[in-house]
Design an enzyme around this catalytic site. Structure first.
Site, PDB file in Angstrom:
ATOM      1  N   CYS A  87     -99.473  71.338  55.508  1.00  0.00           N
ATOM      2  CA  CYS A  87    -100.657  72.075  55.016  1.00  0.00           C
ATOM      3  C   CYS A  87    -100.491  72.180  53.502  1.00  0.00           C
ATOM      4  CB  CYS A  87    -100.701  73.471  55.633  1.00  0.00           C
ATOM      5  SG  CYS A  87    -100.601  73.469  57.427  1.00  0.00           S
ATOM      6  N   ALA A  88    -100.887  71.154  52.785  1.00  0.00           N
ATOM      7  CA  ALA A  88    -100.354  70.986  51.429  1.00  0.00           C
ATOM      8  C   ALA A  88    -101.212  71.501  50.274  1.00  0.00           C
ATOM      9  CB  ALA A  88    -100.040  69.512  51.193  1.00  0.00           C
ATOM     10  N   ALA A  89    -102.534  71.621  50.465  1.00  0.00           N
ATOM     11  CA  ALA A  89    -103.387  71.949  49.312  1.00  0.00           C
ATOM     12  C   ALA A  89    -103.244  73.424  48.921  1.00  0.00           C
ATOM     13  CB  ALA A  89    -104.844  71.641  49.649  1.00  0.00           C
ATOM     14  N   LYS A 141     -96.410  73.616  46.556  1.00  0.00           N
ATOM     15  CA  LYS A 141     -95.091  73.420  47.170  1.00  0.00           C
ATOM     16  C   LYS A 141     -94.709  71.940  47.184  1.00  0.00           C
ATOM     17  CE  LYS A 141     -95.345  77.759  49.538  1.00  0.00           C
ATOM     18  NZ  LYS A 141     -96.784  77.983  49.194  1.00  0.00           N
ATOM     19  N   GLU A 151    -103.697  67.625  54.239  1.00  0.00           N
ATOM     20  CA  GLU A 151    -104.618  68.767  54.137  1.00  0.00           C
ATOM     21  C   GLU A 151    -105.874  68.456  54.939  1.00  0.00           C
ATOM     22  OE1 GLU A 151    -104.760  71.980  52.839  1.00  0.00           O
ATOM     23  OE2 GLU A 151    -106.755  71.897  53.702  1.00  0.00           O
ATOM     24  N   CYS A 177     -98.077  83.523  53.515  1.00  0.00           N
ATOM     25  CA  CYS A 177     -98.119  84.507  52.418  1.00  0.00           C
ATOM     26  C   CYS A 177     -98.744  85.809  52.913  1.00  0.00           C
ATOM     27  CB  CYS A 177     -98.817  83.946  51.193  1.00  0.00           C
ATOM     28  SG  CYS A 177    -100.510  83.456  51.486  1.00  0.00           S
TER      29      CYS A 177
HETATM   30  C1  LIG Z   1    -101.362  78.505  52.537  1.00  0.00           C
HETATM   31  S1  LIG Z   1    -102.373  77.136  52.242  1.00  0.00           S
HETATM   32  C2  LIG Z   1    -101.225  75.931  51.684  1.00  0.00           C
HETATM   33  C3  LIG Z   1    -100.762  76.126  50.259  1.00  0.00           C
HETATM   34  C4  LIG Z   1     -99.942  74.945  49.748  1.00  0.00           C
HETATM   35  N1  LIG Z   1     -98.819  74.669  50.616  1.00  0.00           N
HETATM   36  C5  LIG Z   1     -99.427  75.162  48.341  1.00  0.00           C
HETATM   37  O1  LIG Z   1     -98.281  75.574  48.156  1.00  0.00           O
HETATM   38  O2  LIG Z   1    -100.189  74.900  47.396  1.00  0.00           O
HETATM   39  C6  LIG Z   1    -102.711  76.570  53.839  1.00  0.00           C
HETATM   40  C7  LIG Z   1    -103.539  75.292  53.868  1.00  0.00           C
HETATM   41  O3  LIG Z   1    -103.613  74.832  55.209  1.00  0.00           O
HETATM   42  C8  LIG Z   1    -104.864  74.181  55.385  1.00  0.00           C
HETATM   43  N2  LIG Z   1    -105.103  74.059  56.827  1.00  0.00           N
HETATM   44  C9  LIG Z   1    -105.769  74.904  57.659  1.00  0.00           C
HETATM   45  N3  LIG Z   1    -105.787  74.416  58.900  1.00  0.00           N
HETATM   46  C10 LIG Z   1    -105.117  73.241  58.876  1.00  0.00           C
HETATM   47  C11 LIG Z   1    -104.823  72.245  59.852  1.00  0.00           C
HETATM   48  N4  LIG Z   1    -105.223  72.393  61.116  1.00  0.00           N
HETATM   49  N5  LIG Z   1    -104.147  71.154  59.462  1.00  0.00           N
HETATM   50  C12 LIG Z   1    -103.749  70.995  58.178  1.00  0.00           C
HETATM   51  N6  LIG Z   1    -104.001  71.895  57.215  1.00  0.00           N
HETATM   52  C13 LIG Z   1    -104.678  73.003  57.551  1.00  0.00           C
HETATM   53  C14 LIG Z   1    -105.809  75.089  54.638  1.00  0.00           C
HETATM   54  O4  LIG Z   1    -107.003  74.413  54.331  1.00  0.00           O
HETATM   55  C15 LIG Z   1    -104.975  75.456  53.416  1.00  0.00           C
HETATM   56  O5  LIG Z   1    -105.236  74.566  52.361  1.00  0.00           O
END
Ligand SMILES: C[S@@+](CC[C@H](N)C(=O)[O-])C[C@H]1O[C@@H](n2cnc3c(N)ncnc32)[C@H](O)[C@@H]1O
Length: 374
Positions: A177-179, A183, A200, A303
């Protein structure tokens, strides 16, 4: 050059809140110069309104789950000007003058440093994140094609999952879940993996992730990156056992932003959605465990301070998934961060929770580490 002078913000004089005289860095070819100050803008910035419905809900839940520690965390969450940003340096960019500028401004390195030159294949590359004892801010850098940004501003607590992942040279890593990519960038500051797959599901956030990587990663390393736009829940089945390390920085009820929900109706909607999150989080964690090779490590992080999205998710997955063990976070890591991070008092075996505390990195950040045995 920077003026290292600090100033008090009017209206916040009851607490020792200090905001750096916000300096605009014009950074080109590694030179940093102050072109203006932004004190007036900081003062005129509209204050965020707290959503009473969300606050009431948090008060009930977190005073029960965190006891006395909720009081401190609450004070920090209710005062965004006290959130302390870490400045994560980009080892791929030209850092000429930057470290000196930060040190002149009173920043210090979060982690004890060894010299980058003394790093070998086996010693991790020292991650360089500068923090300040006061809640000061420096501006974000804007994107210039062909130029790599020098730093990324973040909650320094979010480095804990990355440090716990402990990526080694050449490893195959999945950031599920990278966006927006904070990280993933931090992983690249600690090692050069053989593959870093940044995934993402959301289209807009996927585009944002691409932009982040373009702004920080040199073209010579981009072949190591794979950016995918998949539902993370399906990757375990698609690529079983394909990775050495997987990071699940799960979607969660973001305690900080939810508190500032613009209207009560939206706040109520979010609180309802909150009850659905643990299911998604468990599915993502199970997918990560399927995607990691036997012997590989998965780090689960959020978080939020909510037990239902943290310990309870990990416990439920451990109970239902065969061949997985819980790993404690390395004591030396916890020790080296304990001056800057406030850890919650609960029993740490199912993870560690950084809770917001004045004068320390803002958190919250929950981290748990699991190993797939077979
Ligand atoms: C906490 S944020 C991640 C922050 C990121 N790791 C960073 O450090 O910049 C969680 C992310 O998970 C994505 N997300 C939600 N459901 C998901 C899924 N089923 N598969 C992959 N990503 C998902 C969200 O859109 C969001 O961008």
């Amino acid at each position: 050059m920077f003026s290292a002078k600090l100033c008090c913000i009017k209206g916040f004089s009851s607490s020792p809140l200090l905001l750096l005289k916000r300096a605009l860095l014009s950074l080109s070819h590694g030179q940093c110069t102050v072109t203006n100050t932004f004190e007036a803008q900081c003062k005129s910035k509209p204050q965020k309104q707290v959503c009473k419905t969300v606050l009431k809900h948090f008060d009930a839940q977190y005073s029960e789950e965190l006891g006395e520690q909720w009081r401190n965390a609450r004070d920090v969450l209710l005062n965004p000007l006290s959130w302390q940003y870490g400045v994560l340096l980009n080892r791929f960019s030209d850092l000429t003058n930057l470290k000196q500028c930060l040190s002149d401004l009173g920043y210090m390195n979060l982690l004890p440093q060894t010299h980058p030159e003394s790093c070998s294949q086996t010693t991790p590359i020292p991650l360089q994140c500068f923090i300040h004892r006061d809640p000061v801010r420096i501006p974000t850098q804007s994107h210039h094609p062909g130029w790599l940004k020098q730093y990324y501003l973040l909650n320094a607590g979010s480095l804990l999952p990355v440090l716990s992942l402990n990526v080694k040279e050449g490893e195959r890593v999945l950031d599920l879940c990278a966006a927006p990519g904070g990280k993933s960038l931090a992983v690249l500051q600690t090692a050069t993996p053989g593959l870093l797959q940044c995934n993402e599901v959301d289209q807009h956030r996927h585009d944002w992730l691409l932009k982040t990587l373009e702004s920080y990663v040199p073209p010579s390393l981009r072949h190591l990156l794979s950016v995918t736009h998949l539902d993370g829940r399906s990757i375990g089945k698609m690529r079983p056992g394909a990775y050495d390390k997987v990071l699940v920085d799960a979607p969660c009820s973001n305690d900080r932003s939810w508190l500032y929900t613009p209207d009560t109706h939206q706040g109520e909607m979010w609180l309802k959605e909150r009850t659905q999150l643990p299911l998604l989080q468990k599915e993502l964690l199970c997918s990560a465990l399927a995607a990691v090779r036997p012997g590989g490590v998965v780090v689960y992080s959020t978080c939020t301070m909510s037990r239902a999205e943290n310990q309870s998710v990990v416990e439920a997955v451990l109970a239902s998934y065969q061949g997985v063990e819980l790993l404690e976070l390395e004591p030396h890591l916890i020790d080296s961060l304990s001056d800057h991070f406030c850890f919650a008092h609960f029993h740490p075996s199912v993870g560690q929770l950084v809770i917001p505390q004045k004068g320390q990195t803002w958190g919250p950040m929950y981290v748990s580490r699991l190993r797939r045995i077979y």
